[in-house]
Scaffold this motif. Structure first.
Motif, mmCIF file in Angstrom:
data_model
loop_
_atom_site.group_PDB
_atom_site.id
_atom_site.type_symbol
_atom_site.label_atom_id
_atom_site.label_comp_id
_atom_site.label_asym_id
_atom_site.label_seq_id
_atom_site.Cartn_x
_atom_site.Cartn_y
_atom_site.Cartn_z
ATOM 1 N N PHE A 112 0.832 -1.205 0.000
ATOM 2 C CA PHE A 112 0.000 0.000 0.000
ATOM 3 C C PHE A 112 0.870 1.260 0.000
ATOM 4 N N LEU A 113 1.873 1.285 0.880
ATOM 5 C CA LEU A 113 2.734 2.464 0.972
ATOM 6 C C LEU A 113 3.593 2.644 -0.277
ATOM 7 N N GLU A 114 4.011 1.555 -0.887
ATOM 8 C CA GLU A 114 4.812 1.651 -2.106
ATOM 9 C C GLU A 114 3.973 2.065 -3.313
ATOM 10 N N GLY A 115 2.734 1.610 -3.384
ATOM 11 C CA GLY A 115 1.906 1.871 -4.554
ATOM 12 C C GLY A 115 1.160 3.185 -4.536
ATOM 13 N N SER A 116 0.871 3.703 -3.364
ATOM 14 C CA SER A 116 0.070 4.928 -3.254
ATOM 15 C C SER A 116 0.663 6.134 -3.977
ATOM 16 N N ALA A 147 3.085 11.702 -12.295
ATOM 17 C CA ALA A 147 4.080 12.546 -12.971
ATOM 18 C C ALA A 147 5.250 12.853 -12.043
ATOM 19 N N ARG A 148 4.959 13.150 -10.797
ATOM 20 C CA ARG A 148 6.015 13.455 -9.839
ATOM 21 C C ARG A 148 6.887 12.221 -9.589
ATOM 22 N N MET A 149 6.265 11.047 -9.545
ATOM 23 C CA MET A 149 7.030 9.822 -9.333
ATOM 24 C C MET A 149 7.935 9.515 -10.519
ATOM 25 N N ARG A 150 7.464 9.817 -11.718
ATOM 26 C CA ARG A 150 8.290 9.601 -12.905
ATOM 27 C C ARG A 150 9.556 10.477 -12.825
ATOM 28 N N LYS A 151 9.390 11.732 -12.392
ATOM 29 C CA LYS A 151 10.553 12.624 -12.237
ATOM 30 C C LYS A 151 11.484 12.125 -11.139
ATOM 31 N N ARG A 152 10.898 11.647 -10.045
ATOM 32 C CA ARG A 152 11.691 11.148 -8.920
ATOM 33 C C ARG A 152 12.521 9.927 -9.346
ATOM 34 N N LEU A 153 11.901 9.031 -10.098
ATOM 35 C CA LEU A 153 12.623 7.850 -10.568
ATOM 36 C C LEU A 153 13.759 8.222 -11.520
#
Length: 67
Positions: free
Chosen positions: A16-20, A27-33
């Motif tokens: 849950f914590l990883e997927g949320s 979009a923000r996660m794509r930049k973070r990765l």
């Protein structure tokens, strides 16, 4: 099998914590990765080790205080 509920609860919480963030902020996660992929391997290795040790500590504390 007395620890099975703890294991399944912990796994469910981790998923849950990883997927949320991916669901809430794709979009923000794509930049973070993209920024994470630029870090040196040694930095990733050490941060992974620290996170794993914290996880083991938290599981140990949960088991200790549940008894």
């Amino acid at each position: 099998m007395q620890y099975l509920p703890w294991i399944l609860s912990g796994l469910g919480l981790a998923l849950f914590l990883e997927g949320s963030p991916y669901f809430l902020f794709p979009a923000r996660m794509r930049k973070r990765l993209a920024s994470i992929s630029e870090l040196p391997s040694s930095t990733l290795r050490w941060s992974g080790l620290v996170e794993a040790l914290i996880g083991v500590l938290l599981v140990g504390l949960a088991v200790y205080f549940s008894e």
